[in-house]
Structure formats: structure tokens, C-alpha cells
Write a protein that holds these residues in place. Sequence first.
Motif, short mmCIF file in Angstrom:
data_model
loop_
_atom_site.label_atom_id
_atom_site.label_comp_id
_atom_site.label_asym_id
_atom_site.label_seq_id
_atom_site.Cartn_x
_atom_site.Cartn_y
_atom_site.Cartn_z
N TYR A 56 0.81 -1.22 0.00
CA TYR A 56 0.00 0.00 0.00
C TYR A 56 0.85 1.27 0.00
O TYR A 56 0.31 2.38 0.00
N ASP A 57 2.15 1.13 0.00
CA ASP A 57 3.07 2.26 0.12
C ASP A 57 3.20 2.98 -1.23
O ASP A 57 3.90 2.51 -2.12
N ILE A 58 2.52 4.13 -1.38
CA ILE A 58 2.60 4.85 -2.66
C ILE A 58 3.83 5.75 -2.74
O ILE A 58 4.18 6.23 -3.83
N THR A 59 4.49 5.98 -1.61
CA THR A 59 5.73 6.77 -1.66
C THR A 59 6.84 5.95 -2.31
O THR A 59 7.53 6.43 -3.22
N GLN A 60 7.02 4.73 -1.86
CA GLN A 60 8.05 3.87 -2.44
C GLN A 60 7.78 3.62 -3.92
O GLN A 60 8.71 3.64 -4.74
N ARG A 61 6.52 3.43 -4.26
CA ARG A 61 6.18 3.01 -5.62
C ARG A 61 6.03 4.17 -6.61
O ARG A 61 6.27 4.00 -7.80
N ILE A 62 5.61 5.36 -6.10
CA ILE A 62 5.29 6.46 -7.03
C ILE A 62 5.96 7.78 -6.64
O ILE A 62 6.73 8.35 -7.40
N ILE A 63 5.63 8.27 -5.45
CA ILE A 63 5.99 9.64 -5.08
C ILE A 63 7.51 9.85 -5.06
O ILE A 63 8.00 10.93 -5.43
N ARG A 90 -3.31 3.06 -12.25
CA ARG A 90 -3.33 4.31 -13.04
C ARG A 90 -2.05 5.12 -12.79
O ARG A 90 -1.44 5.64 -13.73
N LEU A 91 -1.66 5.21 -11.51
CA LEU A 91 -0.43 5.94 -11.19
C LEU A 91 0.78 5.29 -11.86
O LEU A 91 1.68 5.99 -12.36
N ALA A 92 0.81 3.97 -11.86
CA ALA A 92 1.93 3.26 -12.50
C ALA A 92 1.96 3.53 -14.00
O ALA A 92 3.03 3.67 -14.59
N GLY A 93 0.77 3.63 -14.61
CA GLY A 93 0.70 3.94 -16.03
C GLY A 93 1.23 5.34 -16.33
O GLY A 93 1.89 5.57 -17.35
N ILE A 94 0.95 6.28 -15.42
CA ILE A 94 1.45 7.65 -15.58
C ILE A 94 2.97 7.66 -15.45
O ILE A 94 3.67 8.38 -16.18
N GLU A 95 3.51 6.84 -14.52
CA GLU A 95 4.95 6.70 -14.37
C GLU A 95 5.61 6.31 -15.69
O GLU A 95 6.63 6.88 -16.09
N VAL A 96 5.02 5.34 -16.35
CA VAL A 96 5.57 4.84 -17.61
C VAL A 96 5.59 5.95 -18.65
O VAL A 96 6.56 6.10 -19.41
N GLN A 97 4.53 6.76 -18.67
CA GLN A 97 4.46 7.86 -19.63
C GLN A 97 5.53 8.91 -19.37
O GLN A 97 6.02 9.55 -20.31
N LEU A 98 5.90 9.12 -18.11
CA LEU A 98 6.89 10.13 -17.76
C LEU A 98 8.32 9.63 -17.93
O LEU A 98 9.25 10.44 -18.09
N SER A 123 8.14 19.13 -21.08
CA SER A 123 7.30 18.81 -22.25
C SER A 123 6.23 17.77 -21.91
O SER A 123 5.61 17.21 -22.80
N SER A 124 6.04 17.51 -20.62
CA SER A 124 5.06 16.49 -20.19
C SER A 124 4.05 17.09 -19.23
O SER A 124 3.67 16.46 -18.23
N GLN A 125 3.58 18.31 -19.52
CA GLN A 125 2.69 19.02 -18.60
C GLN A 125 1.42 18.25 -18.33
O GLN A 125 1.02 18.08 -17.17
N LYS A 126 0.77 17.76 -19.37
CA LYS A 126 -0.51 17.06 -19.17
C LYS A 126 -0.33 15.81 -18.31
O LYS A 126 -1.14 15.53 -17.42
N THR A 127 0.73 15.06 -18.56
CA THR A 127 0.98 13.84 -17.79
C THR A 127 1.27 14.15 -16.33
O THR A 127 0.79 13.47 -15.43
N LEU A 128 2.05 15.20 -16.12
CA LEU A 128 2.39 15.61 -14.75
C LEU A 128 1.13 16.03 -13.99
O LEU A 128 0.91 15.65 -12.83
N LEU A 129 0.28 16.81 -14.65
CA LEU A 129 -0.96 17.26 -14.00
C LEU A 129 -1.96 16.11 -13.86
O LEU A 129 -2.77 16.11 -12.94
N ASP A 130 -1.89 15.15 -14.77
CA ASP A 130 -2.73 13.96 -14.65
C ASP A 130 -2.43 13.25 -13.34
O ASP A 130 -3.33 12.78 -12.63
N LEU A 131 -1.15 13.19 -12.98
CA LEU A 131 -0.74 12.59 -11.71
C LEU A 131 -1.30 13.38 -10.53
O LEU A 131 -1.86 12.81 -9.59
N VAL A 132 -1.17 14.72 -10.59
CA VAL A 132 -1.67 15.58 -9.51
C VAL A 132 -3.17 15.40 -9.34
O VAL A 132 -3.67 15.20 -8.22
N PHE A 133 -3.92 15.45 -10.43
CA PHE A 133 -5.39 15.35 -10.35
C PHE A 133 -5.85 13.94 -9.94
O PHE A 133 -6.89 13.80 -9.31
N THR A 134 -5.07 12.92 -10.30
CA THR A 134 -5.43 11.56 -9.88
C THR A 134 -5.33 11.43 -8.36
O THR A 134 -6.16 10.78 -7.72
N LEU A 135 -4.30 12.05 -7.79
CA LEU A 135 -4.17 12.05 -6.32
C LEU A 135 -5.32 12.84 -5.69
O LEU A 135 -5.94 12.38 -4.72
#
Length: 630
Positions: A184-191, A477-485, A492-504
Amino acid sequence: MSQDIPNIVVLVGGTVDPGNLDSAKRSLSYPKPGFQSLEEALKNKADSNWYWLGNDHFVLTLETLRKRYTNLHVFTAHGWTGDNSVQARIGAGTYLANRLCGAQGELPYYQAHLKKEVHFHFIGHSHGGNVINELTRQAAKVWPKQWKIRSVTYLSTPFFTQLHQVDTKVFHDDCQIINAFCRYDITQRIIADFSLHPMTDMMKAVGVDEIGTLCTKLGTDMASTQGLFKAFIESLNISFLKEGTQWSELKTVKNFLDGINWKDFEDLPKSISDDLKKVDIQGVHFGKTEATKLYSHLLLLLSRVHDIFTKLRGAVTVLRDGITYDVHKSVDPSGKKTRKVLSGALAAQFIRELDLIEGGLKKTKVAFENRLRQGKFPLMCLADDIYVTEFVKPLITFLEVNPQTLQGPLWNLVANTLSEQIDVFDNTRATPAHQLVGKGNSQKKSFPVVQVEVTSEDAFIKAAQEQQQTFNKFINRLAGIEVQLEGKKLSSSQKTLLDLVFTLVAHMEPARVLFANPDNANYVTWFQAALVSLMLWKRRWGLKTDFEEQVLRLSVVLKHYATIIRERNFGRLEMPVKKPATASTAKAAEEPPVPGSIPYLATVAHSTSRVKLHATVQAPLERQFTTKKR
């Protein structure tokens, strides 16, 4: 066991300041001086900067192990800034390696053991594991040849793809790696993918603490706005409704609302519009007591916002001009580094947006002060006193967002600031296996990794199946955004970065409920229809409708936010928790995060591995000791 080699367990704390904003915080493996034992330090709550404070079971178990063996020592004399930056981790690891043996001008902590065989056991939580990795790189250069690492225990460490790669040259041939993690640790996996530039000294220079205090006060003050506004609206005297109207028997808005059949949403605006055609606007007013309270409250909020704007303007200037701050000599031989956080163009954009809103804000404050002095509050008082063109209009424009591209003035600034402040994006993993590929001992054998999952020890394990499924969708979904980044420039990845923010944000209560609840969307639709009816009525009386037009714009903006949140919302993550009805705001702030909430998944679940020295971690650790039991 015939051997009795000195075994040293080294504790390394993790990140304590993810945003690099607090210059006072430290990640210390030792409590304040003056305590004779770790047990005493735990009892007296020695030091808020002591990283292991609160992990009583963990600390006491280590103490028990120390007493159980004849030649086992626990080294805690290490501390670092705890910043979420590459530089901080490199500096901390390099210093620790040098400090233990006395390299590069440091005093050797283990002077008496420099010519002895010594076996080390490193235990690091979170980015403390990456500090250990940096230590291995420096130790390979400066340590005595007879010093070897027998074990490395990683507790919820985010393992980078490129950064902080472990060097196994100082590993004992029988070294074993223990890796504890929680699903369940989203810091290790994403943040933890995002490492920031050093910011502590700079944030202190721009007065971030003062800005934070002002924002906290604003948030506290806003808590009573809804109740005051409700009382204000309900105080409206509508006894002016003439004979023949459908609502002629009503005297106040409260009675008016009580008389509404909410199932008649579609017909209601037309009924109101027909009735309002018969209304003479003269004599319509709000209750003086209720209006005075609301106006005084809103004036306080406007003053708070104005103070924040003033501080922000100064902060933007400092961030644009840059500041020189101290760094470890391993980062820069001069011990100094100068950095500008905001580019000139981005700073100018910030100030331009502030200017657009601030001018109207000042005029609105003056109008509110005048209204309070007059003590009269006609129907259109708010519309007249709020400077629509100079305050409301630019404010709404600033908040606008395109639900498809996620672009808008505010969010463009957020994305640009994030891309400039994020030093490195490096996809992290929950295991060090990829860092060990091609690395082996003198017999060319790979170093074994003991995987220890502690998910079953986390409170969120008790969540309902529906919430577990929601978490799986959310993390995927967060893991998918990781792959995109990955491998992309953040600029040059503004939409993807904000997608992460809005998903949280889409999984934070109460934002999730506010924007994702279809009933709320229906209310907005009804409100828009009622507002249009009011505008038609005002135009009939030759009145301006600028205020209503901007409120209508705001309702459209809110719908756009609702669309963004709904598209990213997989359901409720938080476990239901009963809270006392009388709990104060201050006490609520002291409560631990609710299991399943974003703060919980980012902090508490990230610490599940260190709440105690889990038996599944202790057993393989003890097997690596090469000292005798008492």
C-alpha cells in the motif's frame, strides 16, 4: 560459533522533509544528548528530530539483540538533513562512509578497529536505503580492506533505475540483502520518483513559514463562511412579493427554500422568473445583523488573501534572483551553491497574475469597509461591492481549466513550477534486484535478496474488498502515468504531470465527494438555470448583470473540475472512521491519517516496515551476525 568478530549495526533514517521546505528538520539516528540509553530516550520522547522516535518495538528489539551478543554494537551517531534531494543523499552517504573510518579529513569513529576485521549491518528506512547505497560507493574507495558489509536491510526504500546504485565491492562474500516492503506504500512506488532541488535555505529566505502561517489562518477562518453565508441569505426580506405571486405568503428566504419541492428543479426557475416579473426591487434588503457578520468575515478573508499576495510577491522576486546556500563538499568543493528557482519568464508570469487580481481585491476591500460603515445591505449589495471586472473576472480566468488538455493559467504555472523544481524524475521500484544484475561476490555468485512483505501488518489490510479493488485501480493508473513520464523531459510532459496531480486529488476526501457526487452536479445545473432567470429579471429592470455573468462562468469552471475529478475517481479509498461530533479543528489536525487516505498511503503505509523489527526481518538479520551469544 567460533568467531567473535566486531559486528556493527548502523541505523540510517529516511526523508523527513519531502518538499525541502523546513530548514529546522533533521533525520537523526540518535536522540538528544543526555540520555544514557535508547530505552530512556523513548520514555522521555527525547527529540522530535530523532527519526526512530515512536518506533519503540523496533528500537527496543535492537537493544535486546545488542545485549544478547558479546560483540554487537549499534551505531546511531549519524544524522542528515532528510531532504528529498539527490545532493542531500549523496552528501549523507559520503559523509557516513568517511566518518566511520576517518577518510577525507573526518575523525574516525572506529579508530580502534581500523586494522581489525569488522562486519557491518546497515538498516535504512525509505531514502535512508539510498543513503546507504551512496555509502557503499564511497566505502569502496576509502574503507580498510578488512571492513565488510554482511547485511543491508532496506525498509520501504524506493530503488531508482539510474540514481543511487549500490556498489557491492565492500560486500562480504556471504552478504545478504533484506528488503521489507508494503504493497500500500505509494511513496516507495510512485511519489519517490521525484527528487527535488535543495530548497531549505531558500525557503527560509523567502519566508515560507510566514506564508504557511497565513494560509493556515485563512483556511481556519474559512471554516465558518458557509454558516454565515447561509444565515445571510436566509435573512433576505422577501415580503415585497406582491399579491398574485406563487410565493406571496412567504416572508424570508428560509421559508422560501423550505417550500421548494426539489423534484421540480426543471419547473422552478421558470416559476421564479414569472414571479420576479411582478416584483418591485425597492425595499429589498438583507438582515443587518446577519449581513454585518458576513461582511466583517469576508473582509477578514480578503485581508488574509492580500497579506498572502504581498508575501508571495516578495518570495517570487527572491526565487527569481536566486540565493547561495551551503552544500556538502562532496557536492561542490567550495561548500556553496547558487541556484535560481524560477526563471525570469515564469516569475514575470506569476507577478502578472498577482497584479491582475490584487488591484480589484484592494478596491473590493474598500467597498466592503464603506458598506459596513453605512450599515445598509440592499439585495444587490454583494454584486455592487465586489469589483467584478477587476477582481472576480481575472480570478475566475486564473482558475479556468480545460478538462481535456488540463491547461489553464493556474495549472500551467503549477506544471511549470514543478518541472523547474523537480531535479530528477527516475522511476523507482520496490526491490533492489535490478541494481544487483551483473554484480556478485568473489566466487561470482549473486547476493541473495530476502523479500519480506509486511502488507499484512498494515491497518488498510482490513479495508473492505471494494476499497481494495479501488486501490488496485488507483495504483495501476499511477503506475501507467509513471511509464508515460519515464525518459521524458518534464517541461514537455505538462498534461501527464498534471494527470498525476489530479489523480491524487480525485481520491482525497472531501474533494472527491464534492466533485464526483452527481447530486452536486444537478444542484449546479439548477443553480445555473436560476441564475439565468435572475439575469433576465435584472435586465427587465435595467440593471447590470456583470456579477451574475461571472458567477455563471464560475459554475462552468466548477463543472470542468468535476469532469476532471470524475474521470480519475475510482471510488472511496478511505476506511470509514467514526469521529466524535464535538471534535475541534485543532484536535482533528492532530489525529493520524485515516487508513486509505492519500496522506496515510504516503506516510503511514510507508512506515509499516519500521513500526517494529518484524520477525521476518529479524531472523535473516541475526543469521548474518558473526559474534557469539552471551
